[in-house]
Design a protein around this motif. Structure first.
Motif, PDB file in Angstrom:
ATOM      1  N   ALA A 247      12.611  50.037  22.363  1.00 47.57           N
ATOM      2  CA  ALA A 247      12.682  49.985  20.817  1.00 47.57           C
ATOM      3  C   ALA A 247      11.444  49.793  20.170  1.00 47.57           C
ATOM      4  O   ALA A 247      10.480  49.600  20.594  1.00 47.57           O
ATOM      5  CB  ALA A 247      13.477  48.353  20.700  1.00 47.57           C
ATOM      6  N   ASP A 248      11.457  50.243  18.860  1.00 47.86           N
ATOM      7  CA  ASP A 248      10.289  50.749  18.073  1.00 47.86           C
ATOM      8  C   ASP A 248       9.548  49.441  17.879  1.00 47.86           C
ATOM      9  O   ASP A 248      10.267  48.246  17.567  1.00 47.86           O
ATOM     10  CB  ASP A 248      10.575  51.356  16.668  1.00 47.86           C
ATOM     11  CG  ASP A 248      10.780  52.866  16.624  1.00 47.86           C
ATOM     12  OD1 ASP A 248      10.319  53.388  17.880  1.00 47.86           O
ATOM     13  OD2 ASP A 248      11.329  53.580  15.765  1.00 47.86           O
TER      14      ASP A 248
ATOM     15  N   THR B 132       7.695  47.620  20.003  1.00 46.50           N
ATOM     16  CA  THR B 132       7.441  46.750  21.137  1.00 46.50           C
ATOM     17  C   THR B 132       6.076  46.916  21.533  1.00 46.50           C
ATOM     18  O   THR B 132       5.462  47.891  21.585  1.00 46.50           O
ATOM     19  CB  THR B 132       8.477  47.651  22.351  1.00 46.50           C
ATOM     20  OG1 THR B 132       9.858  47.464  21.902  1.00 46.50           O
ATOM     21  CG2 THR B 132       8.169  46.333  23.620  1.00 46.50           C
TER      22      THR B 132
ATOM     23  N   ASP C 133      16.556  49.439  24.345  1.00 45.42           N
ATOM     24  CA  ASP C 133      17.480  49.925  23.263  1.00 45.42           C
ATOM     25  C   ASP C 133      18.833  50.619  23.902  1.00 45.42           C
ATOM     26  O   ASP C 133      19.772  50.025  23.618  1.00 45.42           O
ATOM     27  CB  ASP C 133      16.793  50.927  22.178  1.00 45.42           C
ATOM     28  CG  ASP C 133      16.579  50.585  20.838  1.00 45.42           C
ATOM     29  OD1 ASP C 133      16.999  49.151  20.560  1.00 45.42           O
ATOM     30  OD2 ASP C 133      16.062  51.203  20.102  1.00 45.42           O
TER      31      ASP C 133
END
Lengths: 238, 282
Positions: free
Chosen positions: B61-62, B64, B145
């Motif tokens: 996920a963005d 992290t 994700d």
């Protein structure tokens, strides 16, 4: 030395070959086994060198009994016997010398002794000059002499011969028989199956006649066993 | 022993045609088996190359943190099934996409592709169940994700591998049995051709061991020569295939030695059985 005690031999396909056969062959004796074809002569000889075993009774040859022997005893016994057949049973692709040497090699004779011994044997059977010939280059009588030389290779105590003259003419027959007499004279017992009644009669040797698997006559039954020395010589022109 | 070796060698000279026939039969039986072995070997190699590409890709996920990612990399790297674990950053993902899909390179913008963890598995852990289980263990990290491993493709590959293995074993066994039967019959023929000699040997007092020895040596020699000839034939066949059909690989040296040893063993055992049976019969 060879003793048959109440021996019966039954073959699965052909039935009884021998019935209650008893006789004894002593050391140095010359014995003929006679009788018509199918009488059981060859079966008796096969029992002698343990190619067959009795269905009943006991065959004892030079201390080896059919009742107690082990498979490992058979080669040892055969080394003390010499066997000769009507069809010679020579190895066609080996020369005379190699055929005789074969019997010595098989029994583990040292290679240095084989050559001189083979020559002595060939000289004994009168074939010194044909040592390098192949069996097919020899006459029937000569081939049988090679077979005899091979049978004598290991100094047998007895020579067992199944119709050894059956394929030979009269002259060769006399020659082979005289050879057997000479061998017998040196102390080797000879047990010979034959059809040749004339030869048997002239020899004066002990005769056991078999018919339909039974011993019907044994010339030694009443008068005791004849020894080789007691047998008259047979004339030969070979 | 010297006599046994001499007799074995003489047998070749006395019956050259029969000896040549025996060796050729052994060679062609092993050659057929060897050709099949070559096909099986090359299919296995091809499948292994494809299998090497089985990998799990877990998208991060963005936002992290690098610490969390590094810790996960360490954990996953310690999985017994993992052969290699690699972090693919957003920039690396973009570069790769542009490289692989050159004509669409201007479609991809900075930051469009997520970073991911790529896990390759060791051989033996590439079956669908294991791949799925490892993926599930990776999925537990809350910064993951999405996770992909080409489930359908892995299933198909696994099925193909099972079929190839099963067919390989069945055909291999059939070829081996046929080879043993043919070779056994050839050796039996050679023994029968010398039955007269065997009967004379027995007559003059040869022990069974003495009679067997030359035949065993002869069988061993024929088997070894047959195995070597089969190897040469297989090598020639491969050279032809390489030149005119497709590039394929040859046996490893230990397999070549195994093939010759198999020939020698079949020759030896075949002779032992044939002579043994003959001696029991006469």
């Amino acid at each position: 030395m060879i003793r048959f005690s109440h021996v019966h031999k039954l073959f699965a396909r052909t039935g009884a070959a021998l019935q209650d056969v008893s006789f004894q062959v002593n050391k140095g004796e010359f014995v003929f086994i006679t009788g018509p074809s199918g009488a059981g002569k060859s079966t008796i000889l096969k029992l002698c060198f343990f190619d067959e075993r009795p269905s009943q009774g006991e065959v004892k040859v030079y201390g080896t009994s059919s009742a107690t022997y082990r498979e490992a005893d058979v080669p040892k016994l055969r080394r003390r016997l010499g066997v000769v057949f009507q069809d010679f049973r020579l190895l066609e692709d080996r020369n005379v010398e190699a055929n005789v040497a074969f019997a010595l090699e098989v029994t583990g004779t040292p290679s240095t002794q084989i050559g001189p011994r083979v020559m002595r044997l060939l000289s004994q059977v009168g074939l010194s000059a044909k040592a390098t010939a192949l069996p097919r280059e020899l006459s029937g009588g000569e081939q049988q002499r090679v077979a005899v030389a091979r049978a004598l290779a290991n100094d047998p105590v007895a020579l067992i011969a199944d119709e050894p003259t059956g394929n030979l003419d009269e002259r060769a027959t006399r020659g082979i028989f005289q050879l057997f007499r000479d061998i017998n004279a040196s102390g080797t017992a000879v047990l010979m199956a034959t059809h040749d009644l004339d030869l048997v009669r002239r020899s004066g040797c002990r005769t056991i006649e078999v018919n339909r698997g039974q011993v019907v006559f044994d010339s030694a039954a009443d008068g005791g066993f004849r020894t080789s020395g007691a047998s008259p010589e047979v004339e030969t022109d070979e | 022993m010297r006599l046994a070796i001499r007799e074995a060698l003489l047998a070749f000279r006395r019956a050259p045609m029969l000896s040549a026939l025996s060796i050729t039969t052994i060679a062609f039986s092993l050659f057929a088996f060897g050709l099949f072995g070559l096909v099986a070997l090359n299919i296995r190699n091809a499948l292994r190359t494809v299998e090497d590409r089985v990998e799990i890709r877990a998208f991060i996920a963005d936002g992290t943190g690098t610490e969390a990612t590094a810790a996960a990399l360490g954990d996953i790297g310690a999985f017994p099934e993992a052969a290699s674990v690699r972090l693919v950053t957003q920039t690396q993902a973009l570069d790769r996409a542009r490289r692989e899909l050159g004509e669409f390179s201007d479609v991809f913008e900075e930051g469009i592709l997520p970073a991911s963890i790529e896990v390759r598995l060791k051989p033996g852990f590439r079956d669908p169940a294991t791949v799925r289980a490892v993926a599930k263990r990776i999925e537990v990290y809350d910064f993951i994700d999405d996770i992909r491993f080409g489930e359908e493709w892995v299933e198909k590959l696994h099925r193909l591998r099972n079929i190839a293995t099963l067919a390989g074993v069945a055909l291999g066994l059939t070829f081996a049995i046929v080879a043993i039967i043919i070779i056994g019959s050839t050796i039996r023929m050679a023994v029968m051709a010398r039955s007269r000699e065997i009967s004379i040997m027995r007559l003059v007092g040869a022990t069974n061991g003495f009679i067997r020895a030359p035949f065993l040596i002869e069988g061993f020699l024929k088997g070894t020569l047959g195995g070597m000839l089969a190897l040469v034939l297989a090598w020639v066949a491969l050279a032809v295939i390489n030149r005119f059909v497709v590039q394929a690989s040859f046996f490893e040296p230990w397999m070549e030695a195994g093939g010759v040893l198999a020939g020698a063993s079949i020759g030896l055992v075949g002779s032992a059985l044939s002579v043994g049976r003959h001696l029991r019969r006469v």
